[in-house]
Design a protein around this motif. Structure first.
Motif, PDB file in Angstrom:
ATOM      1  N   PHE A   9      16.610  88.027  75.030  1.00  0.00           N
ATOM      2  CA  PHE A   9      15.153  88.839  74.608  1.00  0.00           C
ATOM      3  C   PHE A   9      15.547  89.733  73.744  1.00  0.00           C
ATOM      4  O   PHE A   9      16.921  90.340  73.785  1.00  0.00           O
ATOM      5  N   TYR A  10      14.744  89.727  72.950  1.00  0.00           N
ATOM      6  CA  TYR A  10      14.855  91.207  72.001  1.00  0.00           C
ATOM      7  C   TYR A  10      13.920  92.279  72.200  1.00  0.00           C
ATOM      8  O   TYR A  10      13.342  91.721  72.496  1.00  0.00           O
ATOM      9  N   TYR A  39      10.275  81.628  73.240  1.00  0.00           N
ATOM     10  CA  TYR A  39       9.712  81.155  74.463  1.00  0.00           C
ATOM     11  C   TYR A  39       8.606  82.010  74.930  1.00  0.00           C
ATOM     12  O   TYR A  39       7.772  81.196  76.017  1.00  0.00           O
ATOM     13  N   SER A  40       8.660  83.254  74.901  1.00  0.00           N
ATOM     14  CA  SER A  40       7.653  84.627  75.760  1.00  0.00           C
ATOM     15  C   SER A  40       7.623  85.916  74.334  1.00  0.00           C
ATOM     16  O   SER A  40       8.454  85.853  74.017  1.00  0.00           O
ATOM     17  N   ILE A  41       6.302  86.662  74.478  1.00  0.00           N
ATOM     18  CA  ILE A  41       6.400  87.812  74.554  1.00  0.00           C
ATOM     19  C   ILE A  41       5.972  88.153  75.849  1.00  0.00           C
ATOM     20  O   ILE A  41       5.366  88.475  76.539  1.00  0.00           O
ATOM     21  N   VAL A  42       6.227  89.407  75.914  1.00  0.00           N
ATOM     22  CA  VAL A  42       6.766  90.969  77.206  1.00  0.00           C
ATOM     23  C   VAL A  42       6.157  91.702  76.306  1.00  0.00           C
ATOM     24  O   VAL A  42       6.851  92.616  75.860  1.00  0.00           O
ATOM     25  N   ILE A  52       8.933  93.026  74.243  1.00  0.00           N
ATOM     26  CA  ILE A  52      10.250  92.212  74.145  1.00  0.00           C
ATOM     27  C   ILE A  52       9.585  90.524  74.120  1.00  0.00           C
ATOM     28  O   ILE A  52       8.157  89.987  74.132  1.00  0.00           O
ATOM     29  N   ILE A  53      10.440  89.970  72.954  1.00  0.00           N
ATOM     30  CA  ILE A  53      10.624  88.925  71.624  1.00  0.00           C
ATOM     31  C   ILE A  53      11.838  87.239  73.421  1.00  0.00           C
ATOM     32  O   ILE A  53      12.988  88.343  72.439  1.00  0.00           O
ATOM     33  N   GLU A  54      11.141  87.437  74.172  1.00  0.00           N
ATOM     34  CA  GLU A  54      12.586  85.572  74.625  1.00  0.00           C
ATOM     35  C   GLU A  54      12.844  84.873  72.939  1.00  0.00           C
ATOM     36  O   GLU A  54      11.708  84.000  72.966  1.00  0.00           O
ATOM     37  N   VAL A  79      18.592  92.889  74.619  1.00  0.00           N
ATOM     38  CA  VAL A  79      17.797  93.308  76.436  1.00  0.00           C
ATOM     39  C   VAL A  79      18.651  92.135  76.916  1.00  0.00           C
ATOM     40  O   VAL A  79      18.220  91.493  76.950  1.00  0.00           O
ATOM     41  N   PRO A  80      19.312  92.564  78.229  1.00  0.00           N
ATOM     42  CA  PRO A  80      19.250  92.258  79.136  1.00  0.00           C
ATOM     43  C   PRO A  80      18.303  91.562  80.212  1.00  0.00           C
ATOM     44  O   PRO A  80      17.858  91.976  80.450  1.00  0.00           O
ATOM     45  N   LYS A  81      18.470  90.060  81.007  1.00  0.00           N
ATOM     46  CA  LYS A  81      17.364  89.420  81.290  1.00  0.00           C
ATOM     47  C   LYS A  81      17.588  89.971  82.920  1.00  0.00           C
ATOM     48  O   LYS A  81      16.264  89.999  82.784  1.00  0.00           O
TER      49      LYS A  81
END
Length: 153
Positions: A9-10, A39-42, A52-54, A79-81
């Protein structure tokens, strides 16, 4: 056998208030360029100025954010999960109340009034109250975080 994909996560710094529009632009870029390593955008609620981008690596994140308006760069580190899970998981809201409880309204147009709980919908976070201080029977539906149980002495 295919090697397991690394997922990190970035945190991407963006202009405050532009998180959703940046996330939409990033999604469009990922779709048009057919990028498989994201994989995801948060867009974390309550965290202003970050998306946050996975992804599988920082090079992918830098590629998709290049030239996107309102993006200020990638924050150093990962970023920690566990932080992501705590940001997006549903937290219990409001006080523990049940039908028949006496409450005081602490916000909104009925602030300061005493009321009795008629029903409580925990899934929607709403409570139906019978306002006791009105001249006629008055039922209102308000968010549960706007009431507080009355302490009985």
């Amino acid at each position: 056998m295919e090697a397991p994909k690394i997922r990190n996560f970035y945190a991407v710094k963006v202009t405050g208030g532009q998180e959703i529009s940046v996330a939409i632009m990033l999604e469009e870029r990922i779709k048009t360029n057919d990028i498989k390593d994201v994989y995801s955008i948060v867009v974390p609620p309550g965290l202003k100025g970050y998306v946050i981008i996975e992804s599988s690596g920082p090079h992918v994140v830098k590629f998709i954010i290049t030239g996107i308006r309102h993006v200020r760069g990638v924050a150093p580190g990962l970023v920690p999960k566990s932080d992501i899970v705590s940001m997006v998981s549903k937290k219990p809201t409001g006080p523990a109340i049940k039908m028949g409880d006496m409450v005081e309204v602490v916000a909104g147009p009925f602030r300061g009034m005493q009321a009795q709980v008629v029903s409580y919908d925990s899934s929607r976070g709403e409570v139906v109250l019978n306002i006791l201080e009105s001249a006629f029977p008055l039922q209102v539906t308000i968010p549960v975080d706007q009431v507080r149980p009355v302490k009985k002495t």
